[in-house]
Design an enzyme around this catalytic site. Sequence first.
Site, PDB file in Angstrom:
ATOM      1  N   GLU A   1       0.864  -1.180   0.000  1.00  0.00           N
ATOM      2  CA  GLU A   1       0.000   0.000   0.000  1.00  0.00           C
ATOM      3  C   GLU A   1       0.900   1.230   0.000  1.00  0.00           C
ATOM      4  OE1 GLU A   1      -3.805   1.709  -0.193  1.00  0.00           O
ATOM      5  OE2 GLU A   1      -3.179  -0.373  -0.432  1.00  0.00           O
TER       6      GLU A   1
ATOM      7  N   ASP B   1      -7.116   2.510   2.867  1.00  0.00           N
ATOM      8  CA  ASP B   1      -6.732   1.205   3.417  1.00  0.00           C
ATOM      9  C   ASP B   1      -7.923   0.258   3.440  1.00  0.00           C
ATOM     10  OD1 ASP B   1      -4.067   2.127   4.020  1.00  0.00           O
ATOM     11  OD2 ASP B   1      -4.974   3.295   5.621  1.00  0.00           O
TER      12      ASP B   1
ATOM     13  N   GLU C   1      -0.648   9.727  -5.466  1.00  0.00           N
ATOM     14  CA  GLU C   1       0.485   8.813  -5.549  1.00  0.00           C
ATOM     15  C   GLU C   1       0.750   8.393  -6.989  1.00  0.00           C
ATOM     16  OE1 GLU C   1      -1.240   8.013  -1.309  1.00  0.00           O
ATOM     17  OE2 GLU C   1      -1.411   6.330  -2.688  1.00  0.00           O
TER      18      GLU C   1
END
Length: 422
Positions: free
Chosen positions: A223, A407, A254
Site C-alpha cells: 500500500e 486502506d 500517488e
Amino acid sequence: LSASVNACVDVVLSGVKLLEALGLEPGEGKNHAVLNSGQDLREAFAHFMERGAAAERFFSDAEAFQAIARTASEHPAAQLYVGGNAALIGQKLATNPDLKILLCGPVGPKLHELLDDNVVVPPESMQERDEFHLILEYQAGEQWGRVRAPAANRFIFSHDLSNGALNMLEVFVSSLDEFQPDLVVLSGLHMMEGQSKEMRQRRLMEAVASISDIPTDIPIHLELASMTDQDFMSNIMHQQVFPLVNSIGLNEQELLFLTQSASGPHASLASWSGVPDVGVVSDILFWILKEHGKTAERASDLTRIHFHTLAYHILVTVDGHWGNQAAAVAAGARAAGTQACATDTIDTSKVFLKAPLEFVTSHTEAPAKISLNPDEPVVHWHREGISFHFTPVLVCKDPIRTVGLGDAISAEGLLYSEVYPQ
C-alpha cells in the site's frame, strides 16, 4: 490469514482546541519542513489551515512531542483510533470472523487495546509506549485568530522513529514461518522519508532483502502513501520494491507522483483538476504494469494495481494471474461509501455519483469510448494482455470518517481477489 507491518495510534481532534490547550496563541502562518517546537507547530498549522490544505510533518523533539501527545490523547474531545496503513488494513480484514491477522509494528498498550481480537501481535512487536500520530482537524469557515479555513482538512504530525525505520520488518518476516499466511500486506515505506538519504538507502536495501525472504507462493500487497521525494519514489519503483510485490494500492496523488518521478506518460501534468481523467489514469496504470510488471522476459512479480480516487476505482491486472476482479473492485467501492458515511450498508439518501458517465480509456493509443450503464456498474476493457475493471463510487455527501479510507478500500478489494497459483 494475512499479515502486515506498520502501526500507530491516531489521535484525532480539533487543531484549534489542542493549540489552545497547549497555550499557543494564534499568529502568522509559516511553512516548516520539520517541526522542532510548539512554535513551529503553531506556525505550520496556521499556514495550512489558511490554505485549507492537508499536510503531514515530522516533529523532531522527542520530549516536547511526548508532552504534546499526552495533552492531545487525554483531551476530552480527542478520539483515538487504530492508525498506520498496515494496521488499518489488518483491522479491516479482521472484521471477517474467519480471518486471523498477524500485525508487526510498534504496538503500545493503547493500540493493543484498540485492536480487534483476530489481530495477533508477536511479543517482539510490543513496546511500552505507543507511537501517537496527531491528526488536527479544522472545519470549513473555522476561525483561529485572523486565520480562516476555506475548506475542511487536517494537519498530521508525529515523532515516529520505529515506523520510519521499518523497525519491525525483520521480526515480521521471521514470524511468517510459524504464521503461514495466505497474504502479506506491506506499507510504511513513505515513513522512511524522515530518515537521512544514506540511512534510507541502507534501510531500503535491508527491507528488500527481507521481502525477498518471503516465500514466493505468498502474494504480497504494497500500500503506497503520500510521498514528497522523487528520487526515493523512483528507487522504490525501479530497482527494488515493485518487482518483489504482486499487488499495489494507490490513489490519484500517488499515481501522478509516480509518473512524474519516472518520467512516465502524462508526467508533465502538474496536478489533477477535479475528478482525475479516466484515460490519463489508465495510461499511467498501463505503463506501470508494462514497464515494471510481469512479462515473459521480465523477472517481476507485479501483476495487480488497485487504484482508488473519490469518484471511481480501477483494478488493473496482468492476464492469467487474478480472478474475480469485478467483485473485488465493486467491494472496494462499496466499502468506500459505507465507511465514509459510517453506515452498515449504502444509504442512498447519503451518497451521490461523481464519476464521469462517459469517458475514453486512453489518450496515448486509439481509445474506446465508454458510457456507463447503471445496471452493470463494473466496466471491463482490455489492452495488450492487461485487463481493466472500472466502477463508479457512491460518494458520501457528509463524510464522518475519512482517515484510512484508502486502506479499507484496498483491504476489501484484496479479500475478494482470487490469486491463480502459478
